[in-house]
Design an enzyme around this catalytic site. Structure first.
Site, PDB file in Angstrom:
ATOM      1  CG  ASP A 170      -0.361   0.033   2.454  1.00 34.15           C
ATOM      2  OD1 ASP A 170       0.952  -0.241   2.747  1.00 34.15           O
ATOM      3  OD2 ASP A 170      -1.334   0.182   3.322  1.00 34.15           O
ATOM      4  CB  SER A 171       4.589   1.657   0.054  1.00 33.40           C
ATOM      5  OG  SER A 171       4.819   0.437  -0.561  1.00 33.40           O
ATOM      6  CG  ASP A 202       0.160  -3.996   1.926  1.00 31.81           C
ATOM      7  OD1 ASP A 202      -0.262  -4.629   3.189  1.00 31.81           O
ATOM      8  OD2 ASP A 202       0.944  -3.185   2.118  1.00 31.81           O
ATOM      9  CE  LYS A 253       2.558  -5.797   3.968  1.00 30.55           C
ATOM     10  NZ  LYS A 253       1.933  -4.572   4.717  1.00 30.55           N
ATOM     11  CD  GLU A 278      -0.337  -1.793   8.091  1.00 27.04           C
ATOM     12  OE1 GLU A 278      -0.482  -1.053   9.089  1.00 27.04           O
ATOM     13  OE2 GLU A 278       0.435  -1.309   7.067  1.00 27.04           O
ATOM     14  CD  GLU A 287       7.165  -0.607   8.087  1.00 27.36           C
ATOM     15  OE1 GLU A 287       6.261  -1.533   7.631  1.00 27.36           O
ATOM     16  OE2 GLU A 287       7.593   0.384   7.731  1.00 27.36           O
TER      17      GLU A 287
END
Ligand code: KIV
Length: 300
Positions: A58-59, A97, A127, A129, A196
């Site tokens: 998502d960056s 993501d 992925k 979080e 991270e």
């Protein structure tokens, strides 16, 4: 743009990376590699280099779409880019993501969106979080045959609750929470866990404790693998790099040089040259000359 079919050039066939082969690499004590990619060209180059996993992170929101943080990117945008990456990749495992808002409302929403990534974009895993608080969702995704990569520590989708992008897991209670998060994800069956922005010592402890490979970003060298953002390693982010980023090339300088040279060549008439131009076949040239001559004669 080539006039041949866009993705026609042949490639050496390589073995497909799967979630299973990722787990096996940890068991063999082999380090894992992961890079982000967001489009056909970058994904193809990363895949050709033999990187194990490609994360459509998502960056994307920041490095491709120019937004301030990762939270603005939508499911539709992530699907669009994951499709492009999937078309390029033969070997690497493609992980999408799950963007902010696509799984936080409730688990039903998270499962439905996870399935969309597999069904509509060809992602082979997703992925998300969070640790302990996501365990219910991880179980539901696995029940729905969607492999999951966990992500704990500095989780950019928690930017506002973290109060900024800060290294996590510095106090004893925070270290204990991180360990609980990692163990819970591991027991739930994730195939890997991104660590991270946490101290190296904490990442090393987690890596030794869990079966799932840990993939570090700003988490030191003891992780089972490392992930970096494609644009970061190429100096394409237009902001000072984080401490953990290693720039392997200056693509910004390369692109500026090429674009400036093109500008100069066009402005001076040096581009295109004779060799870069197409020509009429001889017969057509003759016929055209006749027509032009006839028109000229009529005007006289
Ligand atoms: O979106 C992303 O690029 C990521 C990696 C940095 C792990 O989540």
């Amino acid at each position: 743009m080539s006039l041949t079919s866009f993705n026609a050039s042949a490639r050496e066939p390589r073995r497909k990376v799967t979630t299973l082969s990722i787990l096996e690499k940890k068991q063999r004590h082999e380090r894992l590699t992961c890079l982000t990619a967001y489009d056909y060209a970058s994904a193809r180059l990363v895949d050709e280099c033999g990187i194990d996993m490609i994360l459509v992170g998502d960056s994307l929101s920041q490095v491709v779409l120019g937004q301030d943080n990762t939270m603005a990117v939508t499911v539709e945008e992530m699907l669009h880019h994951t499709r492009a990456v999937r078309r390029a990749v033969q070997s690497a495992l493609v992980i999408a993501d799950m963007p902010y808002g696509s799984y936080q409302v409730n688990d039903d929403q998270g499962v439905a969106n996870g399935i969309r990534f597999v069904k509509e974009s060809g992602a082979e895993a997703v992925k998300l979080e969070g640790g302990e608080k996501r365990i219910g969702l991880v179980h539901r995704l696995l029940d729905a045959e969607v492999p999951v990569m966990g992500h704990i520590g500095l989780t950019p989708q928690s930017l506002h609750t973290m109060g900024g992008y800060k290294v996590q897991g510095k106090s004893l209670p925070a270290v204990e929470q991180l360990m609980r998060d990692a163990v819970a994800l591991d027991r739930a069956g994730v195939f890997s866990i991104v660590l991270e922005g946490i101290p190296r010592e904490v990442a090393a402890m987690i890596t030794a404790e869990v079966k799932a490979p840990t993939i570090g970003i700003g988490a030191g060298p003891e992780c089972d693998g490392q992930v970096l953002v494609f644009h970061d390693i190429l100096n394409l982010t237009f902001s000072p790099p984080a401490k953990f980023v290693r720039q392997y090339a200056d693509a910004a300088a390369l692109v500026r040089g090429a674009v400036s040279a093109f500008k100069t060549d066009v402005e001076t008439g040096a581009y295109p040259s004779e060799a870069e131009s197409y020509h009429l076949p001889k017969e057509t040239q003759g016929a055209l000359a006749e027509i032009t001559e006839r028109k000229r004669a009529m005007k006289r």
